[in-house]
Design an enzyme around this catalytic site. Structure first.
Site, mmCIF file in Angstrom:
data_model
loop_
_atom_site.group_PDB
_atom_site.id
_atom_site.type_symbol
_atom_site.label_atom_id
_atom_site.label_comp_id
_atom_site.label_asym_id
_atom_site.label_seq_id
_atom_site.Cartn_x
_atom_site.Cartn_y
_atom_site.Cartn_z
ATOM 1 N N GLU B 49 0.811 -1.224 0.000
ATOM 2 C CA GLU B 49 0.000 0.000 0.000
ATOM 3 C C GLU B 49 0.840 1.268 0.000
ATOM 4 O OE1 GLU B 49 -0.472 -2.550 2.066
ATOM 5 O OE2 GLU B 49 -2.551 -3.230 1.874
ATOM 6 N N PHE B 111 -11.696 -6.981 13.594
ATOM 7 C CA PHE B 111 -10.590 -7.427 12.752
ATOM 8 C C PHE B 111 -10.229 -6.341 11.737
ATOM 9 C CE2 PHE B 111 -9.137 -9.695 8.862
ATOM 10 C CZ PHE B 111 -7.904 -10.084 9.365
ATOM 11 N N GLN B 112 -8.957 -6.070 11.635
ATOM 12 C CA GLN B 112 -8.411 -5.035 10.737
ATOM 13 C C GLN B 112 -9.041 -3.659 10.974
ATOM 14 O OE1 GLN B 112 -8.324 -6.609 6.649
ATOM 15 N NE2 GLN B 112 -6.299 -7.441 7.082
ATOM 16 N N LYS B 161 -17.548 -0.313 5.781
ATOM 17 C CA LYS B 161 -17.959 -1.319 4.802
ATOM 18 C C LYS B 161 -19.480 -1.338 4.572
ATOM 19 C CE LYS B 161 -17.241 -6.206 3.719
ATOM 20 N NZ LYS B 161 -16.561 -7.445 4.125
ATOM 21 N N MET B 483 24.465 8.547 2.485
ATOM 22 C CA MET B 483 24.426 9.850 3.148
ATOM 23 C C MET B 483 24.763 9.705 4.629
ATOM 24 S SD MET B 483 24.153 13.018 2.618
ATOM 25 C CE MET B 483 23.157 13.654 1.262
#
Lengths: 174, 579
Positions: B49, B111-112, B161, B483
């Site tokens: 993502e 969940f999630q 949802k 760096m």
């Protein structure tokens, strides 16, 4: 000097959209910029779309400007007024329960009379009173009750409005 | 028209002109992926993502249109926090749609589930938790408006949802096309104050040593042409910050290039010696100013920015103008013309000759590799620059390779430089290059990446290979987190701590091939040109060219952190030159 002494504080009156999560956005912004909120009062306005937050912060002038500007960038913040204590009328409400045996109840009632406070509830050895006044007057009242033993105290935080213009308009002005 | 929330979301995105969506489906966002099949919007299936977010950013960088990403709830939402923060720091217009657990389950540790709007509050310009299907058209309309107007930035829309799931009655709604915004607290202002613009013009006409200090606001406001007119009319030199590379042509005689920590000596010193800085869409970032108290000590400041919170945030301006850069520059040009235009500018020959003196004594320089030494990264970048079309889009990661690219590339077109400036997000290059290619398929797109960065987001090359984005990656492999290694060499007595990445593991050529790309490896200077030519020929597959570079090459000039810009450290070969 602490904010309760009125030193180094600014009062911001912030009009926000009355939507879920707006208080968290405002409070989060203060936290991110490292400012401690001394007191906060939230209430609906006459227009139900908006709420008004009265926020007292202890700050220096320069970063305050930055906080106000950042606050103004929040999409839900409609407008912000900075109220200088000397140019505004400030009020705060305190409710306090004090130990008051029957023998000393009279002393406390004396203070209630002097401060024009209100008795809200009386128990056998306790008394509940309320006072509305300027934050410093509320401080004084609380200090005087302290020796008797404060059982519980709640203060609302200050709300404020700008002082009104005193001078009549100049009749010769255009 | 009756529809469900998922269909409404797709229709709303289509109505905003979205042509491409970067995303990855999952449980909570699942119902939206069904109407996606019937939508005109192309979906690019990413492998992580974070990649979706950076692709959306790359798309926005290259096109000026908002990039859009869509991912599910919980871990997907947390994975896209980095791109949101990156876009917030660099003012990139972006809209991210996240799935959320059903509204009734919010707050139950489902969940999630995660508090997506809470987590992203401080890294978005604004965010929404949509609670009713009927709100979707208006919220999406507002989200694009907020992301693209004023100071652009990322907006997140979190969608439970149940309001998009056709099997749930809460998703039923009647479509409407929103035609306005009810945002009483959001009133972006474009025009600058006319009186302040006149004051600015007056200061410009009086200045003997003025410098135009131009930042990302030039590109965001589509103000490159206006800037060119202002610079040419007044004859004032232009420095282009990391966020405005390409906003003024590097080949223009008035261009001084990049200022700041790794800016070139002339850009840094001209600002330091200036008597007037005209800051246009720049924010006095610490990487530009060095020690703030000693930055441009002799200069009056004109500061133009769309965001009034930038005015006076770091340096108190003498004239502060809130407004859109392009609009204000155009007004400024008008005001200057009224004062006599180029005729009204004082004689600045002395200043010009000081500037050209610095340019002669302190050009960018490096020592070419000798014998069996590995490649010099600067040489690779020069070769790449000289063998690609001038309108090539270059995306970079973060670190030494980023600074060398900014230094050595010749940016002569706006919107050809895609990089992570404010947040400094390693791993930005590959997904951002894919997003840029998606937005500008007509252009050649090169990502310049370091070996540390490459290992963070290389999996998106699979996305590039399978979705048909033939980007090219110049991998500057110096075997180190370069760096950080440079800082340890200069400021930690060469005590190297956890910066060695190894030279041969992973095998980048094999890895590139495994990811569906052509993999090339280059070790000697004479191979550089042919390898680039070979990569440029390939247009049906991504290409990774690994350039094996010297580990100990450092980026110069450098203003050490916290030091004054007057103490800029130049290349070792220039240290005897009189300043």
């Amino acid at each position: 000097m602490s904010a309760a002494d009125g030193g180094g504080t600014t009062t911001l009156v912030v009009r926000v959209e009355n939507k879920a999560g707006v208080l968290a956005r405002v409070a989060g912004l203060f936290a991110r910029r490292g400012f401690n909120i001394e007191s906060l009062a939230v209430a609906p306005t006459d227009d139900e779309r908006f709420s008004r937050l009265t926020i007292v912060v202890g700050v220096d002038a320069a970063p305050m400007e930055q906080v106000v500007k950042q606050l103004d960038k929040l999409v839900n913040v409609v407008d912000i007024r900075e109220l200088n204590p000397s140019a505004s009328v400030e009020r705060e409400l305190m409710m306090v329960t004090v130990r008051a045996n029957p023998e000393i109840r009279g002393q406390i009632l004396d203070l209630v009379r002097i401060f024009q406070a209100t008795v809200l509830n009386v128990g056998y050895d306790e008394i509940m009173v309320s006072l509305t006044g300027s934050p410093s007057r509320v401080d004084d009242f609380e200090d005087l009750l302290l020796p008797y033993g404060i059982v519980d105290v709640q203060r609302t935080g200050k709300v404020a409005l700008p002082k009104l213009v005193k001078a009549a308009p100049d009749p010769l002005a255009p | 028209m009756n529809m469900n929330g998922g269909q409404a979301l797709m229709k709303a995105l289509e109505n905003e002109g979205v042509d491409i969506l970067f995303g990855l489906p999952g449980g909570a966002i699942l119902p939206v992926y069904d109407p996606l099949i019937d939508s005109s919007i192309r979906h690019v299936l990413v492998r992580h993502e974070q990649g979706a977010g950076h692709m959306a950013e790359g798309y926005a960088h290259a096109t000026g249109r908002p990039g859009v990403a869509m991912v599910t709830s919980g871990p997907a939402a947390t994975n896209i926090v980095t791109p949101l923060c990156d876009a917030y720091m660099d003012s990139i217009p972006m809209v991210v749609v996240t799935g959320q657990v059903p509204y009734a389950a919010i707050g139950t540790d489902a969940f999630q589930e995660c508090d997506t709007t809470g987590i992203t509050m401080s890294v978005t310009k604004h965010n929404y938790l949509v609670t009713e299907a009927a709100d979707i058209p208006q919220v999406i309309h507002d989200a694009f408006y907020i992301a693209t107007t004023g100071r652009p930035g990322p907006v997140l829309v979190d969608i439970p949802k149940d309001i998009v799931d056709p099997n749930n009655p809460r998703s039923a709604m009647e479509w409407y096309t929103p035609d306005s915004h009810d945002l009483p607290g959001y009133l972006p202002n474009q025009a600058g104050d006319a009186e302040l613009i006149r004051q600015a013009a007056k200061l410009i006409c009086e200045a003997e040593r003025p410098v135009l200090y131009t930042g990302g606001g030039i590109l965001k406001s589509r103000g490159a042409e206006a800037l060119l007119e202002l610079a040419e009319m007044t004859g004032i030199h232009v420095v282009t910050t990391l966020m405005n590379r390409g906003g003024f042509p590097d080949d223009h005689p008035l261009c001084l290039g990049m200022p700041g920590m790794h800016g070139n000596y002339t850009a840094v010193t001209a600002m330091q010696e200036a008597d007037l800085l005209i800051a246009l869409g720049a924010r006095f970032d610490d990487r530009v100013t060095g020690k703030v108290g000693e930055f441009a000590p002799l200069a009056n400041i004109i500061h133009v920015d769309i965001d009034s919170a930038e005015l006076g945030k770091v340096r108190r301006p003498d004239v502060a103008i809130q407004g859109d850069c392009r609009v204000v520059i155009e007004e400024l040009v008008k005001a200057l013309k009224e004062m006599g235009g180029s005729e009204a500018q004082p004689d600045r020959n002395q200043w010009r000759s000081r500037i050209s003196g610095w340019q002669e004594r302190f050009p960018l320089t490096y020592e070419q590799s000798k014998g069996d030494e590995l490649l010099k990264p600067q040489y690779v970048l020069e070769q790449l620059r000289d063998s690609t079309p001038s309108d090539t889009i270059v995306a970079s990661g973060v670190g030494q390779h980023q600074m060398w690219t900014s230094q050595y590339w010749k940016f002569n077109h706006p919107y050809t430089w895609v990089n992570s400036g404010g947040l400094g997000t390693m791993g930005f290059a590959i997904p951002a290059a894919i997003g840029a290619k998606a937005g500008r398929p007509d252009r050649m797109v090169w990502a310049v990446d370091g070996d540390g960065c490459f290992q963070m987001t290389a999996q998106e090359l699979v996305t590039a290979a399978t979705e048909g984005f033939p980007i090219k990656v110049a991998l500057i492999n110096n075997a180190y987190l370069g760096m950080v290694r440079q800082w340890q060499e200069m400021f930690y007595e060469e005590r190297y701590s956890e910066v060695y990445l190894t030279r041969d593991v992973p095998d980048y050529k094999m890895w590139a091939e495994a990811l569906g790309c052509v993999g090339l490896r280059v070790e000697s200077p004479e191979e550089v040109g042919p390898a680039i030519a070979q990569a440029n020929e390939i247009d049906d597959q991504p290409v990774v060219v690994e350039f094996r570079c010297e580990a100990e090459e450092n980026v110069f000039p450098m203003v050490p952190a916290g030091m004054s810009n007057s103490d800029v450290v130049v290349d070792p070969s220039q240290r005897d030159q009189p300043r």
